[in-house]
Design an enzyme around this catalytic site. Sequence first.
Site, PDB file in Angstrom:
ATOM      1  CB  CYS A   1      -4.201  23.028  11.681  1.00 29.71           C
ATOM      2  SG  CYS A   1      -6.040  24.154  12.838  1.00 29.71           S
ATOM      3  CB  THR A   2      -5.916  20.403  15.487  1.00 27.42           C
ATOM      4  OG1 THR A   2      -6.879  20.265  14.650  1.00 27.42           O
ATOM      5  CG2 THR A   2      -6.710  21.376  16.469  1.00 27.42           C
TER       6      THR A   2
END
Length: 226
Positions: free
Chosen positions: A106-107
Site C-alpha cells: 500500500c502507501t
Amino acid sequence: MTQAQNPFNVVFVLFDNVTQLNFTGPAQFLCRMPGAKVHVAAASLDPVMTDVGFGIMPTVTFEDCPQSDLLCVPGGLGVAPALSDIQLIDFVGQQASDAQWITSVCTGAFILGQAGLLQGRRATTHWGFTSLLPMVGAVHEDARTVFDGNIVTAGGVTSGIDFALTIVAHLHGEDVARSLQLNFEYDPAPPFAGGTPATSPQHIVQAMQSRFYDDRAAEMEKALRG
C-alpha cells in the site's frame, strides 16, 4: 553434526496509525515460509497503534533489530506524518542497504521512496495515491504486485497477501506457496465485483475519492513536498 542454518529474517517496520492488514496479511503467510523468522520493528517496544484503534506489540526496536533478509514497510493513515520521522526513514535506508528484498504494501511505498529507494523504479501503491509516485522518483505500473529487481511493491491493503505468496513462490517454489495458500484457505470470492477503480461503479469511485482519498492524497503530497 549439521550446523543450524541462520534464519531468514523478515522485518516489518511499524509506525503509529499503520493499517494492520497491510502488516498482518503478509506476516501471517511469511511467518510460515521455510526458515523464516519475523521481526516487528518500531522506535520502541511500546504498543504501536493501528488505524482501527488497537495496538501491536513490536518485538525489536530499530536499534536492536537484526539485519533483514526481507524488509517490508506497510502503509496506512500514519504514512504522511511518518515521512518526516528521520529515525524511521534512516532505519529503512540502513536496513535496505544489505537486504535481499526491499518491499512495501500500500502507501508504504512512499516511505521506501522517502528513503531514496524508488528512484527510476517501477512501483505500485494504493489506487488513491498512484499519481504521487513520481514525487519519489518511481514509475507507476498498474499491477497488484510489481517486481523491479529486488524491490517489490504491492498495491492496496489485501494485495499484501498476494505479494507474500509471490515472494514465497519465488524463494521456495510454487508448491510451497500453494501449500500455504491452502493452509490459510486463501480463495477470495468477494460478494461484489469491484475491488479496483476499473471494476467498480464510477459513482462509488467518485464518492470514495471525494469523501476520503482526495484529502488523504493532498495530505501525502504536502508531506512529500515538506
